[in-house]
Design a protein around this motif. Sequence first.
Motif, mmCIF file in Angstrom:
data_model
loop_
_atom_site.group_PDB
_atom_site.id
_atom_site.type_symbol
_atom_site.label_atom_id
_atom_site.label_comp_id
_atom_site.label_asym_id
_atom_site.label_seq_id
_atom_site.Cartn_x
_atom_site.Cartn_y
_atom_site.Cartn_z
ATOM 1 N N SER A 69 -19.308 52.804 -56.700
ATOM 2 C CA SER A 69 -20.688 53.175 -56.368
ATOM 3 C C SER A 69 -20.996 54.581 -56.888
ATOM 4 O O SER A 69 -22.111 54.856 -57.343
ATOM 5 N N LYS A 70 -19.997 55.456 -56.820
ATOM 6 C CA LYS A 70 -20.177 56.797 -57.370
ATOM 7 C C LYS A 70 -20.328 56.741 -58.891
ATOM 8 O O LYS A 70 -21.125 57.470 -59.492
ATOM 9 N N ALA A 71 -19.546 55.864 -59.519
ATOM 10 C CA ALA A 71 -19.637 55.704 -60.973
ATOM 11 C C ALA A 71 -21.012 55.165 -61.373
ATOM 12 O O ALA A 71 -21.606 55.615 -62.359
ATOM 13 N N ALA A 72 -21.525 54.209 -60.610
ATOM 14 C CA ALA A 72 -22.851 53.652 -60.899
ATOM 15 C C ALA A 72 -23.917 54.738 -60.810
ATOM 16 O O ALA A 72 -24.854 54.775 -61.627
ATOM 17 N N ALA A 73 -23.786 55.617 -59.825
ATOM 18 C CA ALA A 73 -24.752 56.709 -59.676
ATOM 19 C C ALA A 73 -24.684 57.658 -60.874
ATOM 20 O O ALA A 73 -25.719 58.101 -61.395
ATOM 21 N N LEU A 74 -23.466 57.963 -61.338
ATOM 22 C CA LEU A 74 -23.313 58.846 -62.496
ATOM 23 C C LEU A 74 -23.877 58.204 -63.763
ATOM 24 O O LEU A 74 -24.466 58.877 -64.605
ATOM 25 N N LEU A 75 -23.707 56.899 -63.892
ATOM 26 C CA LEU A 75 -24.257 56.191 -65.056
ATOM 27 C C LEU A 75 -25.776 56.267 -65.070
ATOM 28 O O LEU A 75 -26.398 56.397 -66.127
ATOM 29 N N ALA A 76 -26.369 56.177 -63.890
ATOM 30 C CA ALA A 76 -27.826 56.183 -63.794
ATOM 31 C C ALA A 76 -28.411 57.588 -63.893
ATOM 32 O O ALA A 76 -29.528 57.759 -64.390
ATOM 33 N N GLU A 77 -27.661 58.587 -63.435
ATOM 34 C CA GLU A 77 -28.237 59.926 -63.282
ATOM 35 C C GLU A 77 -27.757 60.944 -64.302
ATOM 36 O O GLU A 77 -28.311 62.052 -64.381
ATOM 37 N N THR A 78 -26.703 60.634 -65.059
ATOM 38 C CA THR A 78 -26.167 61.605 -66.020
ATOM 39 C C THR A 78 -25.986 60.957 -67.389
ATOM 40 O O THR A 78 -26.171 59.749 -67.547
#
Length: 301
Positions: free
Chosen positions: A243-252
């Motif tokens: 879930s943290k990786a998904a957030a980084l993919l979307a936000e960075t």
Amino acid sequence: MEIYQVLVDRDLKEDIRYEDQSFPLEIFFDDYRFLVDQTLNCHWHGDFEFALVLRGAIDFYLNGVPISLSAGECVFVNSGILHMARQKKAAETALVEAVTFRAEMFTKGYAGSAFLPYFEGKTDGFQWNGQSEEGRAVIQALRELGELDKEAYGYELCCMSLLSRIWYHTAARMERELPARQPKSNNAGVKKILSYIHEHFQERIAIEDLIKYANMSRSEAFRSFKQYAGVSPIVYINDYRLSKAAALLAETEQNITEICFACGFTDTSYFVKLFREKYGVPPLKYRKLICTSYSERILSR
């Protein structure tokens, strides 16, 4: 529409796939004309469920205990409970709205100490009908939930508002009906495990680290954690990292290797494999999809 059944594994577990893992709520409409033998086959899942009969009548079974439901009545199914349903003979074809969600709708992946007490009810489930003010409130909120326009502004906020109302009454009823001989579980250890995972997910985490930090035995840690999270600590660690990786993919704009190591994985190929299994697409395609548009949410099984 084709005839269908609920898909389950060898242990009768249904794996409910939420389109948006950050918003784990789905609304299904089961038309019993299209169910094999007009029967919702026996299954269970780690999610919470409400089934509201919109039309017709069904016999619902909670761990083998029958509950007769007519149009305008609903049943609450607790996490991990075996259940099935069958349309009543000679009754109008049943149509049932099923609302499933995870506790993470409220905790949002954090330790959620303020929310833990509201998800500790030990009942298998129970029926809601219109004979009480509380029951009428739950049923009305479920109706409104099923009638929401997913494309309308504020859809998610409306869902949370209605679901909070539904769960308030449900948790309060579980609290009242909790048998005196069945004390509440001690969630202090679960809180510590969650806290440790959230603080150290970028590092190597061993089960021994968790049970030592929580001061629990291995068996107690697994039992208590699964009661709340619906999965083992090992599965939760990977899910949280993903879930943290998904957030980084979307936000960075970080590349896959950077995100892999930033989220506690040590092998890029393994990370991509797990990500695809969880989200249905590899990381780069996920980034492309999430940054362009949202797919239409699934409304039926």
